[in-house]
Design an enzyme around this catalytic site. Structure first.
Site, PDB file in Angstrom:
ATOM      1  N   SER A   1      71.821   7.318 -26.932  1.00  0.00           N
ATOM      2  CA  SER A   1      71.216   7.804 -25.690  1.00  0.00           C
ATOM      3  C   SER A   1      70.485   6.673 -24.964  1.00  0.00           C
ATOM      4  O   SER A   1      69.929   5.767 -25.586  1.00  0.00           O
ATOM      5  CB  SER A   1      70.218   8.912 -26.018  1.00  0.00           C
TER       6      SER A   1
ATOM      7  N   LYS B   1      79.327  13.943 -18.774  1.00  0.00           N
ATOM      8  CA  LYS B   1      78.793  14.894 -19.752  1.00  0.00           C
ATOM      9  C   LYS B   1      78.035  16.016 -19.038  1.00  0.00           C
ATOM     10  O   LYS B   1      77.239  15.760 -18.133  1.00  0.00           O
ATOM     11  CB  LYS B   1      77.835  14.185 -20.708  1.00  0.00           C
TER      12      LYS B   1
ATOM     13  N   THR C   1      75.516  11.365 -18.159  1.00  0.00           N
ATOM     14  CA  THR C   1      75.041  12.746 -18.269  1.00  0.00           C
ATOM     15  C   THR C   1      74.725  13.285 -16.883  1.00  0.00           C
ATOM     16  O   THR C   1      73.923  12.708 -16.149  1.00  0.00           O
ATOM     17  CB  THR C   1      73.799  12.818 -19.163  1.00  0.00           C
TER      18      THR C   1
ATOM     19  N   TYR D   1      71.594   8.023 -18.855  1.00  0.00           N
ATOM     20  CA  TYR D   1      70.830   8.750 -17.849  1.00  0.00           C
ATOM     21  C   TYR D   1      70.683   7.792 -16.688  1.00  0.00           C
ATOM     22  O   TYR D   1      70.066   6.744 -16.832  1.00  0.00           O
ATOM     23  CB  TYR D   1      69.457   9.168 -18.371  1.00  0.00           C
TER      24      TYR D   1
ATOM     25  N   HIS E   1      74.255  20.793 -22.951  1.00  0.00           N
ATOM     26  CA  HIS E   1      73.078  20.065 -23.420  1.00  0.00           C
ATOM     27  C   HIS E   1      72.380  20.850 -24.544  1.00  0.00           C
ATOM     28  O   HIS E   1      71.144  20.879 -24.620  1.00  0.00           O
ATOM     29  CB  HIS E   1      72.116  19.813 -22.252  1.00  0.00           C
TER      30      HIS E   1
END
Lengths: 366, 366, 366, 366
Positions: free
Chosen positions: D118, D236, D168, D142, D260
């Site tokens: 992540s 995503k 994402t 992100y 999520h």
């Protein structure tokens, strides 16, 4: 007639979620009063189904939609609202808090949402109007048997700048509510508007409410009320496409989809289950207000996506009022707005118009 | 033969709702007797489903229908009834209260509803008829092996002004009822009608009930019973359109949709699930009686809307009888009438004819 | 080789219902053994669904069908059976009772139903055959890797007058069974048949069962087994129409619909859910055995109505064996026969042929 | 920059099943941290539905398919995987264990499955890459507001041999998570990558995470990210066929179906419910990663059969990490591989290609 409104004890409240308010409010409201506010009719199927039916509606969220700071403001009957929300018309709000409708009106006004006042309010239309003071406001009418009293109410509503009259059609008598029987509870307190009409005499108690109301409601009343008041007439308690169509044909200026929070007829579908079919028949000819079991921002989005223009919330505002007066009402509205904000961002909706176009699936067809 | 009926100890009872009577009755009825009255067969699926299936039927209420003081009176087989209700034929009512069928008959008569007496009643037809005295009354027949005994029953029923004979077809032997096994319970007490036929000799106990009844039931019996009695023959225990059609073709004057309160075959659908298909086939050629899990006024409306002409209620009347004798029976009927009254007003039905035309949706198709 | 079979401690048992036996058996079987017998694989979804799925099958009972003393006797593979029931082939029955398969065989024989013996039985085929002695009997085959051992098993089965070989196809390895992990349980005791083949040497323990079994099962085995044994070959573990069709095309003489009591693959449908589609494809070309969650006489009727010719029951017979030896097995069969008898009478079925024509509805389509 | 990775305290763990890890992990993780990891948003409907929806997908197993030692190895983006599994990209893994992403990376590597890191990891890309060292690896992005920081992340990911960038799209702000409110929990600890970009300065805390992220995500970003990085871009958070189609048209090299873990929008369907419709639209043009509620080997098979190419698992790997460091992660993967192995054998699937062709039925259509 001017007076200084007394808002009683007020405080902002922490709202984890709307559902959690019920238990907290139960601790500060009398047992009989709490029973009356919270209960559904019969075994409570329809009341419970109102909320659980939302789980059978599934939002299909879009991503990469260029959304930032979604805007939930909306217009309704010419009023600008900060959010497509309304305090549903609830009777006798002093059961929850000394300020009654004054607190509701101020909380709604500060939150920028629509306030609807009940015929059976604890405060007169004039008292409430002084607080509301031009903020978005509607008046809900339980049709009295006495046309003189009815005209008084309509006059007062027009003076209060009501943007519409909501004629409740689903309550020509009261549902069978067992908690009231168990608690030996009879709605206490004066009907302020009736007292006002009686020029100050003590009005009828709640026990005779339906004696004062008219049973034989019919479509012809719509024109009669519209002609006298000059205001748009919404019909509240619509649960079928047939009734929505008939009401519009008879002159209704709006449809209010509701089963009265499951307090009247039990064994009807969850309110949200009836909305798609009604919205299809209405086909944007008139605006639609919806209530029934709303406890989440996502519920509001689902109702809008299925055809509602304005979403009303009842008991949670009463609980907020009980816990914090007008500030509690505002806290509830603010929490709901926060949930709506997140849900709009996460479903890819920049505006309420986008929400109304969102694709949802559902497992019922009525 | 005239005698003074003994109604035992009586009192009106508070009825919160029909379901709540079970627990209260359990406290005043013997354990074995209560088990026998309350139980379903096997694991109780069909008994439970009888009531829960009503939640899968959704009424779509109409508003603004000009309804005031809805009228639930109805005609059935020439009798005027205050409500489309019947006390379902239940065996051995002295298990619940000393007055047995006398109490049931008087309670039904005072409430203005149909009374149905079981072959296996605790009181003779003649004793019951003396109380009923011309009020709406039907006789339920468990077909005896002995034609002489059968003729005796039919003669007595005709003398009692029975408006019809209800031939029970779903009980050629007893369902498997586990509570009776657990409680080592065998139905006690005399079969009054059998004792009467035996000119006063003590009749067979409950253990031999099915020994006295005929297994090999067939369509040919309908004409035989009708010819001898001159009375309309209803077939009780119909759960399929095919059986309804066959019974009418064979001369049945009425259909009684029932699964015996879930006491016989388990694993069948809830009774209300079978009604729409049967009503479609019957197509108003003969009247339809319905029973199965009815506990609410809204259940009555749903059954009527799905095709029933008369709605029977079993256990709740036994519990009312146990708690208050004939006055308890009347209290139960009055409560149900109150719920029906509210439900008619709130669904927009002025008359029972309106109820029968009400739009309902359901989630099953059998 | 003749010996005197030792049936251990025996007694008839009271059977309230099959489900109730589990708790009672748990008290007399070791914890690990009980876990092994009772468990399903993974989280037990398929095991539980096997029984609950029967609630989604609804029998539509007929009345006035001239039924008296219904006859549940049937023919299967030339054998006359008192009821269309079989003891499902279960491994290692001495886990439940010292008599193991001897008790099962005698109980089944005395009850007049089919007995099926597992390859992994606690007693040899010959020992069991001496008790069975010509009564209806089938042999279940876990295909060994060693063809010599396989031939030995087939020879023994033929000598025991097995009416067919049941080749289990759903267990090329064991399902994941968590209770065994929690209980640190490994199937103990000898595999009698393997010991027999090894001329008396101690056979492999349960831990190596699947080492002894063949993984690479395929359609070609059907002919190979049929050719060598001269016996009809049933395929056990069929859950799809495609596999049923393929097996018949490859020479299978019968289909055994089963998910191994939910002990192998979890996440498959309830066994009864798969039956209608398979029966449609089989179209009466070969007989169908069914097992999966059967606990009621009505379950047996539902399976027959959906296409089964013989209905097998597993765990409940093990529990009966644990509680009463062969007499306990017979008590279980007798109870089930009693429930079948009642259900046939109440659904209007005089014979098993009538049951197979009964109309049932179901809510699944696979 | 080379350093010796510190894997902290490690041990292999017994895994009864993935679900059982949650309770054990709760005992070793701080209350606030555990709440943050485990919770769903709002009332948790979507989180719970993610797992329960798998019960509405039914595998129809085939038998006699000649299967032995099924092979679950697969290829994904050119990498050879021992199983079609991935550690879903989870933020801040030091909340669970001191080794954070280092442990996840090593566990995944030793298990032969894909690791996804992540943006909000507790360790920098470079630190993780040193452990991963060429094993299958993806980087989750992100999108930062700062393009310089974004380029830094992409550069680092490319240096780390990421096989793709996962953008994402469902988290332009955080879902409403009530446990964090109840626990007064704010995500603590540094964002390692942000700190790295800030040349060692302490990065922003979790409270400002979404301040650093970009809201206005749109389809145009796909090309921008692909052009700069030269890497395939997966999107995503896809839950609709429309978004899948739009993303592919805009240049996406892969689709990641996810809600999520039910932590963002609540009231959406279970993730597996959305997969079939999306897979139909994708039509094998690009690979599909799936996550949402996977707790069983059979869940993995169901997802593959409904169109997934790679199945990601989130919380269970965090719990494994908490309980045993990288060895715990490997234990979880190994357990899942064992369940997949059994399920493949029992459904008649020799290879992952066979699994993808397996017939499954499901009760939803979105």
């Amino acid at each position: 007639m001017t007076y200084t409104p007394d808002f009683g004890s007020v405080q902002p409240i922490d709202v984890l979620n709307l559902k959690s308010l019920e238990k907290r409010a139960e601790a500060v409201i009398g047992r009989g009063e709490f029973g009356y506010i919270s209960e559904g009719s019969d075994d409570g199927y329809t009341k419970a189904r109102n909320t659980t039916a939302f789980n059978d509606v599934q939002m299909l969220p879009r991503v990469l939609q260029n959304v930032e700071n979604p805007d939930q403001s909306t217009k309704f009957l010419g009023s600008s609202l900060a959010s497509p929300l309304m305090t549903a018309p609830i009777a006798g709000n002093t059961l929850a808090h000394s300020s009654g409708e004054l607190g509701l009106a101020r909380g709604a006004k500060e939150a920028g949402i629509m306030m609807a006042q009940s015929t059976f309010a604890s405060k007169t239309i004039a008292e409430t109007a002084q607080v509301s003071d031009g903020a978005p406001y509607m008046f809900q009418l339980y049709m009295p048997k006495d046309w003189g009293y009815c005209k008084y109410l309509l006059d007062e509503a027009r003076n209060a700048h009501a943007s519409a009259i909501i004629l409740t059609a689903d309550s020509t008598l009261g549902g069978y509510r067992e908690l009231d029987v168990i608690n030996h509870y009879h709605l206490k307190g004066k009907i302020a508007n009736l007292a006002g009409y009686n020029t100050g005499e003590s009005g009828a108690g709640a026990g005779s409410l339906f004696k004062e109301s008219m049973q034989k409601l019919n479509l012809g009343l719509i024109d009669k009320l519209a002609d006298y008041s000059g205001l748009p007439i919404f019909i509240k308690g619509i649960q079928t496409p047939a009734d929505a169509a008939a009401a519009i044909d008879a002159g209704a200026a709006g449809i209010y989809v509701s089963n009265h929070g499951g307090r009247q007829l039990n064994g009807a579908p969850g309110s949200i289950e009836t909305l798609p079919g009604i919205a299809k028949v209405v086909d944007h000819r008139v605006p639609i207000i919806f209530d029934g079991g709303v406890q989440r921002g996502t519920h509001v989005l689902k109702a809008l996506a299925l055809g509602a223009d304005l979403v009303a919330v009842g008991r949670p505002f009463s609980y907020g009022l009980a816990l914090g007066g007008w500030q509690g009402v505002k806290s509830v509205a603010d929490h709901l707005k926060m949930e709506i904000y997140i849900a709009m961002q996460l479903t890819g909706c920049q505006t309420i118009a986008d929400v109304k176009k969102m694709h949802v699936t559902y497992d019922f067809s009525r």
